[in-house]
Design an enzyme around this catalytic site. Sequence first.
Site, PDB file in Angstrom:
ATOM      1  N   GLU A 123       0.944  -1.015   0.031  1.00 40.14           N
ATOM      2  CA  GLU A 123       0.053  -0.021   0.135  1.00 40.14           C
ATOM      3  C   GLU A 123       1.092   1.234  -0.039  1.00 40.14           C
ATOM      4  OE1 GLU A 123      -2.942  -0.289   3.005  1.00 40.14           O
ATOM      5  OE2 GLU A 123      -4.307  -1.411   1.582  1.00 40.14           O
TER       6      GLU A 123
ATOM      7  N   GLU B  12      -5.828  -7.628  -1.231  1.00 44.09           N
ATOM      8  CA  GLU B  12      -6.176  -7.932   0.027  1.00 44.09           C
ATOM      9  C   GLU B  12      -8.013  -7.448   0.104  1.00 44.09           C
ATOM     10  OE1 GLU B  12      -4.430  -5.490   3.153  1.00 44.09           O
ATOM     11  OE2 GLU B  12      -2.362  -6.037   2.613  1.00 44.09           O
TER      12      GLU B  12
END
Length: 931
Positions: free
Chosen positions: A191, A279
């Site tokens: 991320e 995810e």
Amino acid sequence: MRSLRVLTLVAVLLSTVLLGGVPDAAARPAKPAHTISYDHYSFSIDGKRVYLWSGEFHYWRLPSPQLWRDVLQKMKAGGFNAVSIYFDWAFHSPKQGVYDFTGIRDVDRLLDIAQDVGIYVIARPGPYINAETDSGGLPGWLTTQAGKARTSAPDYLAAAKEWFRHIDPILARHQLTDGRGTVILDQIENEYSNGALDPAYMQALEDQARADGITVPLFHNDVWPAGNWKPGTPGGVDVYAFDGYPQGFDCSNPQVWQPAPDYRWTRGISPGTPISIAEFQGGSFDPWGGPGYDQCRQLTGPDFESVFYTNNIASGATFQNFYMTFGGTSWGWLPDPGAVYSSYDYGAAITESRQLTSKYDEQKRIGYFTQSVTPLAKTDYGPDLVASNPVVQVKSNVNPDTGTRFLLVQHRDTTATTTDSTTVALDAAYPTVPQQGSLTLRGRDAKLLVAGYDFGSQHLVYSTSEIMTQGTIGGTDTALLYGDGTGETVLHFATQPHVSVLSGSVSSTWDPSKGDLRLDYVHNGLARVRIEGGKAPLELLIADTATSAGFWRQDTGAGPVLERGPYLVRDAKVLGPVLALTGDTKAATQLEVWAPPSVKFLLWNGRLVPATRTAEGTLVARLAGPQPVTLPALTTWQHQYETPEANPAFDDSSWVAADHLTTNNPAKPPAGQPVLYADDYGYHYGDVWYRGRFQATGGETTVTLSATTGTAGQFSAWLNGVYLGTSGPGTKQFPIPAGALKAGNVLSVLVENMGHNEDWNANDSHKEPRGLTAATVGADPIAWKIQGALGGENGADPVRGPLNNGGLYGERNGWSLPGFNDASWPATTLPSTEPTPGVSWYRTTFALHLPAGQDNSIGLRIDDNAARNYRAEIFVNGWNLGRYVNNVGPQHVFVLPNGILRTDGQNTIAIASWGADDTGGLGAVSLVNLG
Ligand code: IPT
């Protein structure tokens, strides 16, 4: 009798062959390499499309390698074909240049187990991982660097490459592309989507991975579909992926839902790579004082899975990884203080105590579907179909090669709670489906239906039941359908087939004009229908949703097999007439097996179980349940108060002087004061002691202390042995009690380090100091010394590792360890009160003799009145398995992993309790059987 004995012998020999281990990666000759490719539809392995249905698992949150196999087998058995794994840099590196990959850190062994179990590995070595862990996985020693983390600042980048140079070769030894393992993808960073993004940094990491021998595709998980690091951009990776947590992370109101995101538009972001959700929400973390994981499991329950995961399928995603599938334990000082306490159960499909939940059942249903209905891995978006009820929406996906259609029947408002009925206009030939009655859609449910599907020798026209799995078992095409309420299934045949309803109530209608056999039924238990007349016989198993959860499927050398009954079937292998199953029961149960007719004998966990053939052709056997378990009561404890550091006479001559005048830390101490940050002296985890000496002028009335501890942390102070008090993080002015001040003074301060912040925004927030940050007593200069975990970065306990211990007197002197002799301590019983503020210890031993060959999960429970002001560290056989904060909560049960807990032998519990007033001590402590 005799033949049974011979058979058992044969069976045992067979099972040794069948269930035996494989040599490790280094010893194993390389098999032919495999290719991993991808296009905008899906990944392919050796040219065959694959739907990646993956679950997240963190080995470092399960400090017992024997249990890694258990979790990976449970995932594989539940339909996951991949496991996504973060590799936590901090967990392996106590000091710059020092790395440990042995014992509970043996990731070679982990990857061998994954290969053995037969599950693909999605490797996520960071360097940054977030994951609600200390510093987001950056090691403690990195907090003292000058360069900004997660950039190409030379000191940081050199460190990050150092980590890659250690972890990558291990990953590389297990790559599918080299024929030596099951690693199929490698994630770069995590991320990395916020703050000032540095393409040179990303590129340097990718170059390092390649230099280290990583040959699988590289990907990155964008925080949302923002297009960061997509292929072809500076610093871009091979495969674009993103994350999604639509329900957020507050489990207080688990009935309140957010809309399911439609990701169809994201196909435009990276046209050459599949829609990949690296995810997707599989649960939620829960903070200190939070509502607890049961509510997280509700917020993300089977209804959520049904609606959101099928919606992702309809969005065209062919890679979904669920974070978490097994969360585990943030034992010791692993937790990131802002997000979580010791339990990282996460409300996931598999609980922290390794139990299967209804979330697991729903993922199994969808997971089995993704693996067996293969046209799903290549679909284009079709037009929405018209539903007779406007609150219902029907999205369609079409496989361009086979014409197979996938129809997602969902509420237009995916948060709707109403039950609604509808019919669907499938096409010109079937303008009203179902033809009889209507389709019922419950609130917070979705149905992923299939139309135009060839399987085995059969052609499914459509079904309003969902398909769980299908396969040809010994020449019989077998399909397991499920649903609730009424169902209708239409199959095409050249000529009218013969239908036998073996059990249940199913009506059939033949339409000669279309060549359609229509079956109508109410899902209820299990109906079995045998249809003969096509190229191969067909057996339809039509289950209600609850019944479907009891089925297991494996693919053996002799083709697919199905079982029904046991709590878990881990694995199946066929050798000649023997089907060897391994698995677990929760109670005595019937085992029913659908296997090729050549299978005549059943082995259950290596033992022959007498099996009989049913009229329907299946094999049935009785399986015993587990033995009952009784756990000892923890009646007698030894108790000892410590905190000698508070005593002015305490000898701290071996302590380090906290006298640095400069720091790399972005936060600087007040002018004229030394740097007191624990990290700057090599003490990165757990509690630290400070002792400051000053000469008083006589006019001092207060001691002012500032400390940063992270969420829910605290610090306690003593002046010349007189207790000043305890405070949460921040600045606290302690009045000096009458008579406490002397000419020469010793100020003793115990500061808790709840862990370093994560660095989610790539702004060095993990460097927020830990420990004291400032101290003032009048205008007196204070000369400080500091003490933390034994050995600091050189760690005294490499087995349990750097995150196990802090600097409590008892920790430094072996009080947490099983071998410590506490015979001289006074005996006590619990609950008990310790009126003196400070740290005291409670120790006990107990023997366990749990039934051999049985997997019980044991927990330790603390019960007390939440008004008492203390917190505790729980050591089992020396391992810090949890931290309990009595007046904050919410955790009261701590899972003790077998392996650390001796299930057949002697165990030692040592609990260090830090009381902040006269209500300290410890509540009732008991062992609990968690399943
Ligand atoms: C995302 C992280 O990648 C992961 O490490 C973990 O922290 C998870 O979510 C939350 O449990 S970050 C999220 C705020 C999108």
